[in-house]
Design a protein around this motif. Sequence first.
Motif, PDB file in Angstrom:
ATOM      1  N   HIS A  45     -48.723 -31.623 -69.588  1.00  0.00           N
ATOM      2  CA  HIS A  45     -47.797 -32.120 -70.268  1.00  0.00           C
ATOM      3  C   HIS A  45     -46.838 -30.947 -70.673  1.00  0.00           C
ATOM      4  CE1 HIS A  45     -46.282 -35.795 -72.454  1.00  0.00           C
ATOM      5  NE2 HIS A  45     -45.479 -35.087 -72.901  1.00  0.00           N
ATOM      6  N   TRP A  46     -46.541 -29.993 -69.865  1.00  0.00           N
ATOM      7  CA  TRP A  46     -45.514 -28.983 -70.145  1.00  0.00           C
ATOM      8  C   TRP A  46     -45.917 -27.705 -70.656  1.00  0.00           C
ATOM      9  CZ3 TRP A  46     -41.192 -32.575 -72.672  1.00  0.00           C
ATOM     10  CH2 TRP A  46     -41.019 -33.674 -71.918  1.00  0.00           C
ATOM     11  N   ASP A  47     -47.267 -27.383 -71.103  1.00  0.00           N
ATOM     12  CA  ASP A  47     -47.513 -26.145 -71.965  1.00  0.00           C
ATOM     13  C   ASP A  47     -48.158 -25.194 -70.936  1.00  0.00           C
ATOM     14  OD1 ASP A  47     -49.562 -28.289 -71.746  1.00  0.00           O
ATOM     15  OD2 ASP A  47     -50.223 -27.571 -73.640  1.00  0.00           O
ATOM     16  N   THR A  49     -46.990 -45.605 -69.356  1.00  0.00           N
ATOM     17  CA  THR A  49     -47.825 -44.529 -69.861  1.00  0.00           C
ATOM     18  C   THR A  49     -47.223 -44.120 -71.279  1.00  0.00           C
ATOM     19  OG1 THR A  49     -46.887 -43.305 -68.146  1.00  0.00           O
ATOM     20  CG2 THR A  49     -49.059 -43.781 -68.143  1.00  0.00           C
ATOM     21  N   GLU A  50     -45.595 -44.252 -71.404  1.00  0.00           N
ATOM     22  CA  GLU A  50     -45.111 -44.131 -72.615  1.00  0.00           C
ATOM     23  C   GLU A  50     -43.907 -45.231 -72.846  1.00  0.00           C
ATOM     24  OE1 GLU A  50     -43.359 -40.165 -73.280  1.00  0.00           O
ATOM     25  OE2 GLU A  50     -45.270 -39.284 -72.381  1.00  0.00           O
ATOM     26  N   ASN A  51     -43.861 -45.581 -74.168  1.00  0.00           N
ATOM     27  CA  ASN A  51     -42.528 -46.338 -74.513  1.00  0.00           C
ATOM     28  C   ASN A  51     -42.504 -46.335 -76.097  1.00  0.00           C
ATOM     29  OD1 ASN A  51     -41.679 -49.546 -75.600  1.00  0.00           O
ATOM     30  ND2 ASN A  51     -40.332 -48.378 -74.420  1.00  0.00           N
ATOM     31  N   TYR A 107     -48.221 -46.866 -76.321  1.00  0.00           N
ATOM     32  CA  TYR A 107     -46.747 -46.491 -77.361  1.00  0.00           C
ATOM     33  C   TYR A 107     -47.076 -45.239 -77.434  1.00  0.00           C
ATOM     34  CZ  TYR A 107     -43.928 -46.084 -80.948  1.00  0.00           C
ATOM     35  OH  TYR A 107     -42.822 -45.721 -81.782  1.00  0.00           O
ATOM     36  N   TRP A 108     -45.770 -44.532 -77.542  1.00  0.00           N
ATOM     37  CA  TRP A 108     -45.357 -42.978 -77.523  1.00  0.00           C
ATOM     38  C   TRP A 108     -44.935 -43.234 -79.109  1.00  0.00           C
ATOM     39  CZ3 TRP A 108     -47.011 -38.360 -75.808  1.00  0.00           C
ATOM     40  CH2 TRP A 108     -46.324 -37.302 -76.431  1.00  0.00           C
ATOM     41  N   SER A 109     -45.615 -42.528 -80.121  1.00  0.00           N
ATOM     42  CA  SER A 109     -47.021 -41.928 -80.171  1.00  0.00           C
ATOM     43  C   SER A 109     -47.743 -42.457 -81.372  1.00  0.00           C
ATOM     44  CB  SER A 109     -46.980 -40.571 -80.425  1.00  0.00           C
ATOM     45  OG  SER A 109     -47.625 -39.845 -80.226  1.00  0.00           O
TER      46      SER A 109
HETATM   47  C1  GBH Z   1     -41.072 -38.066 -73.538  1.00  0.00           C
HETATM   48  O1  GBH Z   1     -39.816 -37.708 -72.575  1.00  0.00           O
HETATM   49  C2  GBH Z   1     -42.062 -37.043 -73.344  1.00  0.00           C
HETATM   50  O2  GBH Z   1     -42.975 -37.243 -72.282  1.00  0.00           O
HETATM   51  C3  GBH Z   1     -42.663 -36.736 -74.736  1.00  0.00           C
HETATM   52  O3  GBH Z   1     -43.466 -35.438 -74.734  1.00  0.00           O
HETATM   53  C4  GBH Z   1     -41.741 -36.870 -75.888  1.00  0.00           C
HETATM   54  O4  GBH Z   1     -42.392 -36.772 -77.083  1.00  0.00           O
HETATM   55  C5  GBH Z   1     -40.942 -38.200 -75.729  1.00  0.00           C
HETATM   56  O5  GBH Z   1     -40.409 -38.310 -74.536  1.00  0.00           O
HETATM   57  C6  GBH Z   1     -40.121 -38.664 -76.771  1.00  0.00           C
HETATM   58  O6  GBH Z   1     -38.761 -37.921 -76.724  1.00  0.00           O
HETATM   59  O7  GBH Z   1     -31.856 -34.210 -75.749  1.00  0.00           O
HETATM   60  O8  GBH Z   1     -29.868 -35.218 -74.582  1.00  0.00           O
HETATM   61  O9  GBH Z   1     -31.245 -33.245 -73.515  1.00  0.00           O
HETATM   62  C7  GBH Z   1     -38.892 -38.837 -72.291  1.00  0.00           C
HETATM   63  C8  GBH Z   1     -37.799 -38.479 -71.509  1.00  0.00           C
HETATM   64  C9  GBH Z   1     -36.249 -36.527 -71.050  1.00  0.00           C
HETATM   65  C10 GBH Z   1     -36.005 -38.043 -73.020  1.00  0.00           C
HETATM   66  C11 GBH Z   1     -35.474 -35.417 -71.599  1.00  0.00           C
HETATM   67  C12 GBH Z   1     -35.244 -36.924 -73.721  1.00  0.00           C
HETATM   68  C13 GBH Z   1     -33.642 -34.804 -73.377  1.00  0.00           C
HETATM   69  C14 GBH Z   1     -32.403 -35.427 -73.724  1.00  0.00           C
HETATM   70  N1  GBH Z   1     -36.787 -37.304 -72.072  1.00  0.00           N
HETATM   71  N2  GBH Z   1     -34.454 -36.174 -72.649  1.00  0.00           N
HETATM   72  S1  GBH Z   1     -31.293 -34.432 -74.570  1.00  0.00           S
END
Ligand code: GBH
Length: 498
Positions: A141-143, A395-397, A437-439
Motif C-alpha cells: 500500500h505504497w510504502d 475493499t474500500e469505500n 469501510y475506509w477507515s
Molecule cells: C484511497 O484512494 C487510498 O487507497 C487510501 O490510502 C486513502 O486513504 C483513501 O483513498 C482516501 O483518500 O487530490 O485531486 O489529486 C482513493 C483514490 C486516488 C483518491 C487519488 C484521491 C487524488 C485526487 N484516490 N486521488 S487529487
Amino acid sequence: MLLLLFSALIYGVESNIIDAKICFPEEFMFGVATASYQIEGAWNVSGKGESIWDRYTHEHPDRVFDHKNGDVADGSYYKYKDDVALMKQLGVGFYRFSMSWPRILPTGLSNEINEDGIRYYTELIEELRANRIIPMVTMYHWDLPQTLQDLGGWTNPVMADYFLDYAKVLLDNFADKVPIWITFNEPLSFCHDGYGGEDAPGGRASGFEDYMCGHNVLRAHGMVYDLYDREYRHRVKGGMGITLDIAWMEGITSSTEDQIAAETARQFMFGWFANPIFSKTGDYPAVMRKRIDANSKKQGFPRSRLPTFTREEVKMIRGSFDFMGVNHYTTYLVEPGDGKVQPHPSYYNDGNVKLYQLVDWPKTNSTWLRVVPWGFRKALNWIKTTYNDPLMLVTENGVSFEPGLKDVKRVQFIDSYLRSLHAAITIDKCRVKAYTYWSLLDNFEWMRGFSERFGLTEVDYDSPDLTRTPRQSFNYYKYVATTGCLPNNYADFTYNSV
Ligand code: GBH
C-alpha cells in the motif's frame, strides 16, 4: 388532533410494511481497512528501513497540505491491541491492513529479514484471530523501501523480482494464518500520482514513468499470483487478488461522443490494470494501445511510451485472480477532450477526456470526493458485464468530513452507498461478497496530511496517547456489521446511543 395522530399511526405501520428491511445475504461480510504508513508510525523503530513516504515527507514537508508526516501517525505499531479492541466492539468480520515492506525487509531485499517486523505482524494477526476477526492483507500500500526507489523504483523491471522475493517472505510467514491476500492497492494511484504526479516518490513524468510503473506492477502481480498458485494454495485455505480503484465515469449526455469518452475514461483509469488481469483476452485495453502508440509516434518517439508485454506475460497475467478488490468513492461526468496531441507527453493528454462533478452533488472534506451513491451500482454493473462476472470484494469505500463525533453526514454517506450496493447485489446479481469501510481510524491522508478525516473513530492528534473515540458512524456501522441489515431509521444512531 386525534385524527392527525391516527393517520400518523397508520402511515407508520404502512411505511414499515412497504419499506421491507434491507438485509445483505447471510454470508456477506463487513470489515474496515487501514494501511501501514497511514497508521503505524514508529517509522525508524526496531530495524525498520526508510520508505519513499518517509523520505518524501521529510525532504518536502511543504508539499503535504499541513506539512505533517507519518512518523508517528496513529501509533498503531504500539497501539494495535487498542485497534483490535475497537474492531471487536464494532463487530466486524475482517480487518484489511497492509504490511510495510521496509519494516519487514529494511533494505528491500530478502537476504536480510527484520525479525521485529515479522514479530509485529505475527502479534497483530494473533490478536485478530483471538478476537475472531479475519485478517485480509495488502502486500503493498505504497510504502516502497527507499533503497529500491534509488534503483528507479517501479520504473525498473527488476522490481518485479524483488516484489516476488518480498511476497515469498510474507507467504512463508503468514500464508497459513491469512486467508485473503491483496498484492497491490490501487496501482493507478501510486503509478500515476507517484511517478507522474505529486505523490511520493514525486517522479512527475506523466505519460512515461507511470506506464513503466504500471507495466512492472502488472508483471509483479502475475508472478506473485503464480507463486501462490504453485506453492501455497494446496496447503492453505485462501485466495489472492488485487485492489483497483473505480471512480464511476458517466457520459455527460447520452450522445455517442460523450458515451465513447466515458468508456475511454473507464479504460484509461480502470481498464489499464483490469484488462490485463480480468478480461478474456488479457493485455492492455485496445483504446490505450491505439492512442498511446499513435501519440508517441506524433511526438517523435521511436517506440510507444506504453510498454509491450511478451506473449508469455500476457498469458501469465491473464486470469491471475481469485477475486477482484474494488475501491469506490465517487463519480465523474465525462465529455471528450480537445483531441489535440500535445508535444509534451502526459497520461491525461493520452486519455483526452474532460471530467466534471456537479455542484449539487453533496461536498465532502476532500475536493475530489462528492457524494454520488448511484455511481457505485453503475460501477459494479459495468465491472460485471465487462469482465465476465468476477467475484468482487469491496475493499474500500468511505468519506472525509470535518473532525467531530456527531458525523451524521458520514452515516448518511455509508447508508446511501450501502443501499446502492444492496441493489447491485440483490437486483442486478453482482457477485459482491464483502464491504470494507475506509477507515477504522482517522489517519495520515497522504498529501492531505491529517486534514482529511475518514475514520469511524476520531483520533486526537494533540493528546499524548493518540486517544481514539468512536463517532456516531461507528455506532451506525456496528448495527450494520452485527445484524447484516440497514437500520430503518439511521437517525436513531445518535452519538450517545450505544
Ligand atoms: C484511497 O484512494 C487510498 O487507497 C487510501 O490510502 C486513502 O486513504 C483513501 O483513498 C482516501 O483518500 O487530490 O485531486 O489529486 C482513493 C483514490 C486516488 C483518491 C487519488 C484521491 C487524488 C485526487 N484516490 N486521488 S487529487
